[in-house]
Scaffold this motif. Sequence first.
Motif, mmCIF file in Angstrom:
data_model
loop_
_atom_site.group_PDB
_atom_site.id
_atom_site.type_symbol
_atom_site.label_atom_id
_atom_site.label_comp_id
_atom_site.label_asym_id
_atom_site.label_seq_id
_atom_site.Cartn_x
_atom_site.Cartn_y
_atom_site.Cartn_z
ATOM 1 N N UNK A 197 1.079 6.785 -6.908
ATOM 2 C CA UNK A 197 -0.333 6.949 -7.280
ATOM 3 C C UNK A 197 -0.513 7.758 -8.561
ATOM 4 N N UNK A 198 0.397 8.698 -8.844
ATOM 5 C CA UNK A 198 0.252 9.501 -10.060
ATOM 6 C C UNK A 198 0.545 8.672 -11.308
ATOM 7 N N UNK A 220 2.416 12.903 3.867
ATOM 8 C CA UNK A 220 1.848 13.658 2.748
ATOM 9 C C UNK A 220 0.750 12.876 2.030
ATOM 10 N N UNK A 221 0.498 11.645 2.479
ATOM 11 C CA UNK A 221 -0.471 10.767 1.801
ATOM 12 C C UNK A 221 -1.876 11.356 1.701
ATOM 13 N N UNK A 222 -2.419 11.967 2.773
ATOM 14 C CA UNK A 222 -3.765 12.542 2.630
ATOM 15 C C UNK A 222 -3.857 13.578 1.518
ATOM 16 N N UNK A 223 -2.822 14.393 1.369
ATOM 17 C CA UNK A 223 -2.845 15.417 0.321
ATOM 18 C C UNK A 223 -2.673 14.801 -1.067
ATOM 19 N N UNK A 224 -1.894 13.727 -1.144
ATOM 20 C CA UNK A 224 -1.765 13.013 -2.418
ATOM 21 C C UNK A 224 -3.120 12.447 -2.830
ATOM 22 N N UNK A 225 -3.795 11.800 -1.883
ATOM 23 C CA UNK A 225 -5.097 11.205 -2.185
ATOM 24 C C UNK A 225 -6.117 12.286 -2.532
ATOM 25 N N UNK A 226 -6.042 13.422 -1.858
ATOM 26 C CA UNK A 226 -6.942 14.534 -2.191
ATOM 27 C C UNK A 226 -6.755 14.968 -3.643
ATOM 28 N N UNK A 271 0.823 -1.211 0.000
ATOM 29 C CA UNK A 271 0.000 0.000 0.000
ATOM 30 C C UNK A 271 0.857 1.260 0.000
ATOM 31 N N UNK A 272 1.999 1.203 0.634
ATOM 32 C CA UNK A 272 2.929 2.330 0.551
ATOM 33 C C UNK A 272 3.386 2.520 -0.895
ATOM 34 N N UNK A 273 3.612 1.423 -1.580
ATOM 35 C CA UNK A 273 4.027 1.470 -2.987
ATOM 36 C C UNK A 273 2.937 2.123 -3.837
ATOM 37 N N UNK A 279 -4.595 2.435 2.096
ATOM 38 C CA UNK A 279 -3.247 2.937 2.353
ATOM 39 C C UNK A 279 -3.243 4.050 3.382
ATOM 40 N N UNK A 280 -4.218 4.953 3.281
ATOM 41 C CA UNK A 280 -4.344 6.020 4.284
ATOM 42 C C UNK A 280 -4.597 5.434 5.665
#
Length: 476
Positions: free
Chosen positions: A15-16, A57-63, A8-10, A47-48
């Motif tokens: 994600x992009x 920074x994951x929440x902002x990436x997912x946003x 999930x970290x991967x 993953x979150x």
Amino acid sequence: MNIKVTVFHYILDRSYIFLLFIIFISLIFPIISAFISLIFVGLLFQGLYLRRQSSTNSPYIVLEILSMLSLIYAAQFFTHLLKATDIVFLSYLIIISLSLYRLKRIIKKKTNYLQNSKVAFTLLLLAFLLNWFISGFLDLTQGNFSVFGQFGYFSYPFLAIMNFISAFASITASPWFMIDMGIWLGVIGIFRIIEYNKLENKIRYLLMMFAYAFYSIYLPSFSPLQSEVQYIPYMWFNGLGTYGPVRSSYLLDGIIGTFTVTAILSFMFGSRQICSVTCTAPYMLQNTFLNSMKKYNRSSKVGRKTLTSRMSSWYKWVMSITWISLIILAVLSFLKFSILGNDPTMFYTSLYFNVIWYFQFMLMPFLGNYACVNSGICAWGSFNQLFGYLGFFKLKVRDLKQCLNCKTVDCANACPVGLTDMRAWFIKKGEFKSFKCVGVGDCVEVCPYNNITFYDVRSWIKEKLYPIQFKHRGTT
């Protein structure tokens, strides 16, 4: 590091790249890419959840990912609605450019969605919007769909809000919406099943997933019994207004039959047979990510007011007004009156389950988890909670001393409804019974001493058959 966590970290860290892949697929197979997007979203939320203990920074990436996916399918939706192809081209240009930019320059800002209610709300809002636009896009591509099909279109300016509600509910009431919600929430639901240790919780969750597919998708939309379902007891899974107005032809067997059967089941097994199995709400609330939102029961202003098993005066007022209103609407429905051209009970049911409930869902960081239970606004839920409270269901402990000496109070902390006083009742009576308890089972799951058990009609029968062996024990 755990292999599952590493995977999930991967996914989060790349994600992009996955987003660009989805964009490519959508150019060729837009419908297939929609389903891939929903699975991808489920994996992102898992993953979150796995990173919930720290600020990243994951929440902002997912946003950002959710925003871009929403833009894609909003463009697809409006393209089919307005026949304007330029919208899609522009959206793809924006998303590809931003994705390529993010491959070189990552987001450095960090947060934790369990400590930042605004970020948590935005995550839920964007996930909902993505689901709404995908479903609207699929509805339009299948034809025979009206954007204002739920309540109709109102030409008067002062009824403009009703046009918004009608359009909103037309999609949330569609089978595609339920299928799409089922996909991404099902992904994180599977991980919830894996996370459970107690067999009964695993079985209940599997039953809940089956019930969601059967009651919310198959039965109302694809079953050959669609035209007959209103005559069958226990099929009116949202109570009055689920399948039609109040009519004498199916009043006794369909409506009263459903209320009778569900009252008996709640009396025997607790309101969990509805509020933790057949209702659509638990499917959407009990997965890994959404269940973690129960933290806001304690940290949000509104959530704190709903803590403990006490039924506050405002809770009783809301529940009373809801039921009085529903009874009046049922009488009006039986007399064939209408509200803005709609049957009163169907109007109420659709307004709550297809509109208000989803606002409660998105506002969870400000209202707390299970706002439908804690607010008293769900008439169908409170009906079953009443019979569950009057019946056999309760939580029991094997050893009072364990509760007395407990330092963690994990049971109260784990409760998604916020019944924080259960330990006090365990110490006082050796059992806990609450009108608001819907039998999610998180307290049973997390007790470090394996001291809490479910008690229902099965336990009562065992006690009668084996009074010595099953004394102070419930079903496990």
